[in-house]
Design a protein around this motif. Structure first.
Motif, PDB file in Angstrom:
ATOM      1  N   MET A 146      52.723 137.092 123.503  1.00 20.51           N
ATOM      2  CA  MET A 146      52.454 138.387 124.097  1.00 20.51           C
ATOM      3  C   MET A 146      51.668 139.246 123.118  1.00 20.51           C
ATOM      4  O   MET A 146      52.056 139.407 121.961  1.00 20.51           O
ATOM      5  CB  MET A 146      53.788 139.046 124.451  1.00 20.51           C
ATOM      6  CG  MET A 146      53.657 140.315 125.185  1.00 20.51           C
ATOM      7  SD  MET A 146      53.232 139.936 126.876  1.00 20.51           S
ATOM      8  CE  MET A 146      53.056 141.543 127.525  1.00 20.51           C
ATOM      9  N   LEU A 147      50.567 139.781 123.573  1.00 23.79           N
ATOM     10  CA  LEU A 147      49.747 140.646 122.729  1.00 23.79           C
ATOM     11  C   LEU A 147      50.402 142.004 122.574  1.00 23.79           C
ATOM     12  O   LEU A 147      51.002 142.524 123.499  1.00 23.79           O
ATOM     13  CB  LEU A 147      48.370 140.831 123.349  1.00 23.79           C
ATOM     14  CG  LEU A 147      47.446 139.634 123.374  1.00 23.79           C
ATOM     15  CD1 LEU A 147      46.179 139.984 124.125  1.00 23.79           C
ATOM     16  CD2 LEU A 147      47.132 139.169 121.996  1.00 23.79           C
ATOM     17  N   LYS A 148      50.241 142.565 121.398  1.00 23.71           N
ATOM     18  CA  LYS A 148      50.789 143.884 121.113  1.00 23.71           C
ATOM     19  C   LYS A 148      49.632 144.849 120.868  1.00 23.71           C
ATOM     20  O   LYS A 148      48.755 144.587 120.046  1.00 23.71           O
ATOM     21  CB  LYS A 148      51.691 143.811 119.887  1.00 23.71           C
ATOM     22  CG  LYS A 148      52.307 145.131 119.504  1.00 23.71           C
ATOM     23  CD  LYS A 148      53.185 144.996 118.281  1.00 23.71           C
ATOM     24  CE  LYS A 148      53.716 146.350 117.870  1.00 23.71           C
ATOM     25  NZ  LYS A 148      54.463 146.268 116.616  1.00 23.71           N
ATOM     26  N   SER A 149      49.639 145.952 121.577  1.00 24.10           N
ATOM     27  CA  SER A 149      48.640 146.988 121.369  1.00 24.10           C
ATOM     28  C   SER A 149      49.038 147.785 120.126  1.00 24.10           C
ATOM     29  O   SER A 149      50.151 148.275 120.027  1.00 24.10           O
ATOM     30  CB  SER A 149      48.578 147.891 122.597  1.00 24.10           C
ATOM     31  OG  SER A 149      47.599 148.870 122.428  1.00 24.10           O
ATOM     32  N   ARG A 150      48.115 147.907 119.182  1.00 27.07           N
ATOM     33  CA  ARG A 150      48.397 148.611 117.927  1.00 27.07           C
ATOM     34  C   ARG A 150      47.573 149.891 117.849  1.00 27.07           C
ATOM     35  O   ARG A 150      46.434 149.940 118.303  1.00 27.07           O
ATOM     36  CB  ARG A 150      48.071 147.718 116.739  1.00 27.07           C
ATOM     37  CG  ARG A 150      49.025 146.571 116.600  1.00 27.07           C
ATOM     38  CD  ARG A 150      48.689 145.696 115.385  1.00 27.07           C
ATOM     39  NE  ARG A 150      49.649 144.620 115.283  1.00 27.07           N
ATOM     40  CZ  ARG A 150      49.632 143.519 116.037  1.00 27.07           C
ATOM     41  NH1 ARG A 150      48.691 143.364 116.945  1.00 27.07           N
ATOM     42  NH2 ARG A 150      50.549 142.593 115.885  1.00 27.07           N
ATOM     43  N   ASN A 151      48.159 150.899 117.232  1.00 31.79           N
ATOM     44  CA  ASN A 151      47.484 152.168 117.009  1.00 31.79           C
ATOM     45  C   ASN A 151      46.478 151.972 115.869  1.00 31.79           C
ATOM     46  O   ASN A 151      46.860 151.709 114.727  1.00 31.79           O
ATOM     47  CB  ASN A 151      48.507 153.243 116.653  1.00 31.79           C
ATOM     48  CG  ASN A 151      47.876 154.603 116.525  1.00 31.79           C
ATOM     49  OD1 ASN A 151      46.743 154.750 116.074  1.00 31.79           O
ATOM     50  ND2 ASN A 151      48.623 155.614 116.914  1.00 31.79           N
ATOM     51  N   ILE A 152      45.209 152.103 116.174  1.00 27.68           N
ATOM     52  CA  ILE A 152      44.153 151.831 115.200  1.00 27.68           C
ATOM     53  C   ILE A 152      44.200 152.816 114.037  1.00 27.68           C
ATOM     54  O   ILE A 152      44.065 152.424 112.875  1.00 27.68           O
ATOM     55  CB  ILE A 152      42.779 151.834 115.887  1.00 27.68           C
ATOM     56  CG1 ILE A 152      42.722 150.705 116.926  1.00 27.68           C
ATOM     57  CG2 ILE A 152      41.659 151.673 114.870  1.00 27.68           C
ATOM     58  CD1 ILE A 152      41.527 150.755 117.834  1.00 27.68           C
ATOM     59  N   PHE A 163      42.698 143.951 125.929  1.00 26.75           N
ATOM     60  CA  PHE A 163      43.320 142.783 126.556  1.00 26.75           C
ATOM     61  C   PHE A 163      44.842 142.942 126.632  1.00 26.75           C
ATOM     62  O   PHE A 163      45.470 142.445 127.563  1.00 26.75           O
ATOM     63  CB  PHE A 163      42.959 141.499 125.793  1.00 26.75           C
ATOM     64  CG  PHE A 163      41.577 141.033 126.037  1.00 26.75           C
ATOM     65  CD1 PHE A 163      41.279 140.236 127.126  1.00 26.75           C
ATOM     66  CD2 PHE A 163      40.536 141.395 125.197  1.00 26.75           C
ATOM     67  CE1 PHE A 163      39.989 139.811 127.370  1.00 26.75           C
ATOM     68  CE2 PHE A 163      39.240 140.966 125.427  1.00 26.75           C
ATOM     69  CZ  PHE A 163      38.969 140.177 126.518  1.00 26.75           C
ATOM     70  N   ALA A 164      45.428 143.605 125.661  1.00 26.92           N
ATOM     71  CA  ALA A 164      46.875 143.792 125.654  1.00 26.92           C
ATOM     72  C   ALA A 164      47.313 144.764 126.738  1.00 26.92           C
ATOM     73  O   ALA A 164      48.412 144.634 127.287  1.00 26.92           O
ATOM     74  CB  ALA A 164      47.343 144.300 124.284  1.00 26.92           C
ATOM     75  N   ASP A 165      46.474 145.728 127.064  1.00 29.81           N
ATOM     76  CA  ASP A 165      46.825 146.737 128.045  1.00 29.81           C
ATOM     77  C   ASP A 165      46.713 146.233 129.487  1.00 29.81           C
ATOM     78  O   ASP A 165      47.252 146.849 130.400  1.00 29.81           O
ATOM     79  CB  ASP A 165      45.948 147.986 127.877  1.00 29.81           C
ATOM     80  CG  ASP A 165      46.236 148.721 126.565  1.00 29.81           C
ATOM     81  OD1 ASP A 165      47.334 148.509 126.016  1.00 29.81           O
ATOM     82  OD2 ASP A 165      45.366 149.473 126.102  1.00 29.81           O
TER      83      ASP A 165
END
Length: 114
Positions: free
Chosen positions: A1-7, A111-113
């Motif tokens: 599962m992809l994790k969206s990270r705060n850039i 892609f994670a979203d």
């Protein structure tokens, strides 16, 4: 599962930890881009980090180019138009590595979203 990270947080942590977090960021970006491209068996994040350290950063330039190709492949798999991101990431990695990482993370977040 992809994790969206705060850039922004990733950039701040990379600066505050004097680049140590950036090593971790490279590892997870490698694994995430392999996953979105449908190539989970490709070079792992840990191996990419080791090769970058052993080659004094030269592998990092190749790594940045390959991340662009993986993201382009992922866009093509979704039926979207793909740009030649590999060249952009390579140039940005040479002149400011953290900028390339931020742009790659931005694509992974898309892609994670979904």
């Amino acid at each position: 599962m992809l994790k969206s990270r705060n850039i922004a947080l990733c950039i701040i942590l990379s600066i505050v930890t004097c680049g140590i977090y950036m090593w971790y960021w490279i590892v997870v970006l490698t694994d995430d881009t392999n996953q979105i491209a449908g190539e989970p068996g490709d070079t792992s994040g840990v191996m990419a980090l080791v090769l970058s350290i052993v080659t004094c950063g030269i592998y990092g330039m190749y790594w940045a180019y390959k991340r662009g190709e993986k993201i382009d492949k992922a866009h093509q798999n979704r039926g979207e138009a793909a740009s030649n991101g590999g060249v952009l990431y390579l140039i940005l990695y040479i002149f400011g590595g953290i900028i390339a990482l931020a742009l790659i993370q931005n694509e992974v977040n898309k892609f994670a979203d979904v």
